[in-house]
Design a protein around this motif. Structure first.
Motif, PDB file in Angstrom:
ATOM      1  N   ARG A  17       0.834  -1.201   0.000  1.00 23.15           N
ATOM      2  CA  ARG A  17       0.000   0.000   0.000  1.00 23.15           C
ATOM      3  C   ARG A  17       0.870   1.254   0.000  1.00 23.15           C
ATOM      4  N   TYR A  18       1.932   1.205  -0.783  1.00 17.75           N
ATOM      5  CA  TYR A  18       2.720   2.409  -0.967  1.00 17.75           C
ATOM      6  C   TYR A  18       1.964   3.381  -1.872  1.00 17.75           C
ATOM      7  N   GLN A  19       2.477   4.598  -1.956  1.00 16.53           N
ATOM      8  CA  GLN A  19       1.803   5.624  -2.747  1.00 16.53           C
ATOM      9  C   GLN A  19       1.547   5.166  -4.181  1.00 16.53           C
ATOM     10  N   ASP A 283      -3.051  -4.305   4.947  1.00 18.44           N
ATOM     11  CA  ASP A 283      -4.471  -4.334   5.296  1.00 18.44           C
ATOM     12  C   ASP A 283      -4.671  -4.713   6.757  1.00 18.44           C
ATOM     13  N   GLU A 284      -3.904  -5.696   7.229  1.00 14.71           N
ATOM     14  CA  GLU A 284      -3.995  -6.094   8.629  1.00 14.71           C
ATOM     15  C   GLU A 284      -3.563  -4.963   9.552  1.00 14.71           C
ATOM     16  N   LEU A 285      -2.496  -4.250   9.151  1.00 16.68           N
ATOM     17  CA  LEU A 285      -2.012  -3.139   9.956  1.00 16.68           C
ATOM     18  C   LEU A 285      -3.052  -2.027  10.033  1.00 16.68           C
ATOM     19  N   TYR A 286      -3.705  -1.731   8.925  1.00 11.58           N
ATOM     20  CA  TYR A 286      -4.727  -0.685   8.930  1.00 11.58           C
ATOM     21  C   TYR A 286      -5.858  -1.028   9.904  1.00 11.58           C
ATOM     22  N   ARG A 287      -6.288  -2.275   9.895  1.00  9.20           N
ATOM     23  CA  ARG A 287      -7.361  -2.684  10.809  1.00  9.20           C
ATOM     24  C   ARG A 287      -6.908  -2.594  12.267  1.00  9.20           C
TER      25      ARG A 287
END
Length: 380
Positions: A17-19, A283-287
């Motif tokens: 999920r880099y820029q 995605d896991e980190l965002y959650r």
């Protein structure tokens, strides 16, 4: 519209999920015809940067990816600095883009893109820059490359660039001082993130907290990254240890370098409130960020800071120029151990203040960091 993202002066990594990934994903989602032209540099097994074979395939972000080898009769360690690639001009001619986004200013192919723009003035050409005094022109070879190779390329291409997009205020300074880019030719274009709507945010928060066994009364801090001494995880754990609140928790997400592993283990083992969750996907980190209450980053910079703001988190982050736009009533900027300790103790004395700070982080993220809005900006 037809949009090409050129990742030849930087790495392009699938399933991250880099820029570069986020902007490509947003352009695909909006229905545009998107092509990614990238070098062979990427992460190998999610462990470290390396190189793969040239190829063409459908990328994880929904766009076709063409990976090009380095060109030139030089040793590989020189070629990867010069960043020459075969076939870029012909790819542009065949694809015939309406918009070109060139990621990273430093590379030979910027001249190729400028030549294409000169012949096709209706095309929009944006060049983003991640360079600053902390990560560029720091060693002897790098200084020579920037002064006598990258700078002349950039100067020759500038007349054909619609805007240089700088990811930080320090990048603005670097582009001005190192490359001679005028203020009027630059725009603040920070690393951004995904902002969940209220229902999705609450869903992520409740599910992640339940999976971790967290109760409503728990106040949870999180620090993430590839931890070396520059990340200041040891300092964070020491500051956290100065608190006594039994309902406090501290989550460590990422990998700890062997150089600090023994000390981190010692501090973690001494405090039952500390938990190491290991490596997580973006995605896991965002959650997880949605689930916790404060994001901690007192050391070297990381794009997770922007992700944490998009997850509505108050922050405890390093007091550096690049962080100035992002801490305004939603956290603490720290430069000493004493200030780091005081940030933890401030939460201990008034945890109710975090709710208002969370709302302020959401407002800042919505204004500066929403990749949907940023992707749309590149179309005009």
């Amino acid at each position: 519209m037809k949009i090409v993202h050129l990742c030849l002066s930087c790495f392009y990594i699938d399933n991250y999920r880099y820029q570069e990934n986020e902007l490509v994903r947003e352009h695909v989602s909006a229905g545009h015809d998107v092509l990614v032209v990238a070098s062979t540099e990427t992460y190998i097994d999610n462990l470290s940067l390396g190189y793969v074979a040239p190829s063409e395939y459908m990328g994880s972000d929904g766009a076709k990816v063409i990976r090009l080898p380095y060109a030139g009769a030089f040793p590989f360690f020189i070629k990867k600095k010069l960043r020459m690639h075969p076939g870029v001009a012909s790819i542009l001619e065949r694809f015939s883009p309406d918009v070109i986004v060139f990621h990273g200013m430093c590379g030979w192919e910027l001249l190729t893109v400028a030549t294409y723009k000169r012949a096709n003035p209706q095309v929009r050409l944006y060049v983003d820059s991640h360079e600053d005094a902390n990560n560029s022109a720091t060693g002897t070879l790098s200084k020579l490359l920037h002064r006598f190779y990258y700078r002349p390329i950039i100067r020759r291409a500038l007349p054909w660039i619609d805007k240089v997009l700088c990811i930080s205020l320090e990048t603005v300074d670097f582009c001005r001082d190192q490359y001679g880019v005028a203020e009027k030719d630059m725009e603040f274009f920070p690393l951004g993130g995904y902002i969940a709507d209220d229902a999705t945010y609450q869903k992520y928060r409740s599910e992640a907290r339940a999976s971790l066994g967290l109760q409503q009364h728990h106040t949870v801090f999180l620090q993430s990254g590839k931890f070396d001494s520059k990340k200041k995880l040891i300092e964070s754990l020491a500051a956290f240890a100065s608190t006594r609140a039994e309902d406090f928790r501290f989550l460590i997400v990422g990998r700890v370098h062997e150089s600090i592993e023994e000390k981190v283990t010692q501090l973690s083992s001494a405090d039952a409130r500390v938990q190491h969750l290991g490596w997580k996907t973006a995605d896991e980190l965002y959650r997880l960020l949605c689930a916790v209450d404060v994001y901690v980053q007192p050391g070297s910079q990381s794009a997770t800071m922007q992700m944490s703001l998009c997850a509505r988190r108050p922050v405890v982050i390093a007091d550096v120029p690049s962080h100035q736009p992002f801490v305004k009533g939603n956290g603490w900027k720290v430069s000493t151990q004493e200030q780091l300790v005081e940030a933890f103790r401030s939460v201990e004395s008034n945890p109710a203040a975090l709710e208002e700070m969370s709302q302020r982080s959401l407002e800042i993220a919505s204004d500066l960091l929403d990749y949907r809005r940023m992707a749309t900006r590149l179309l005009v």
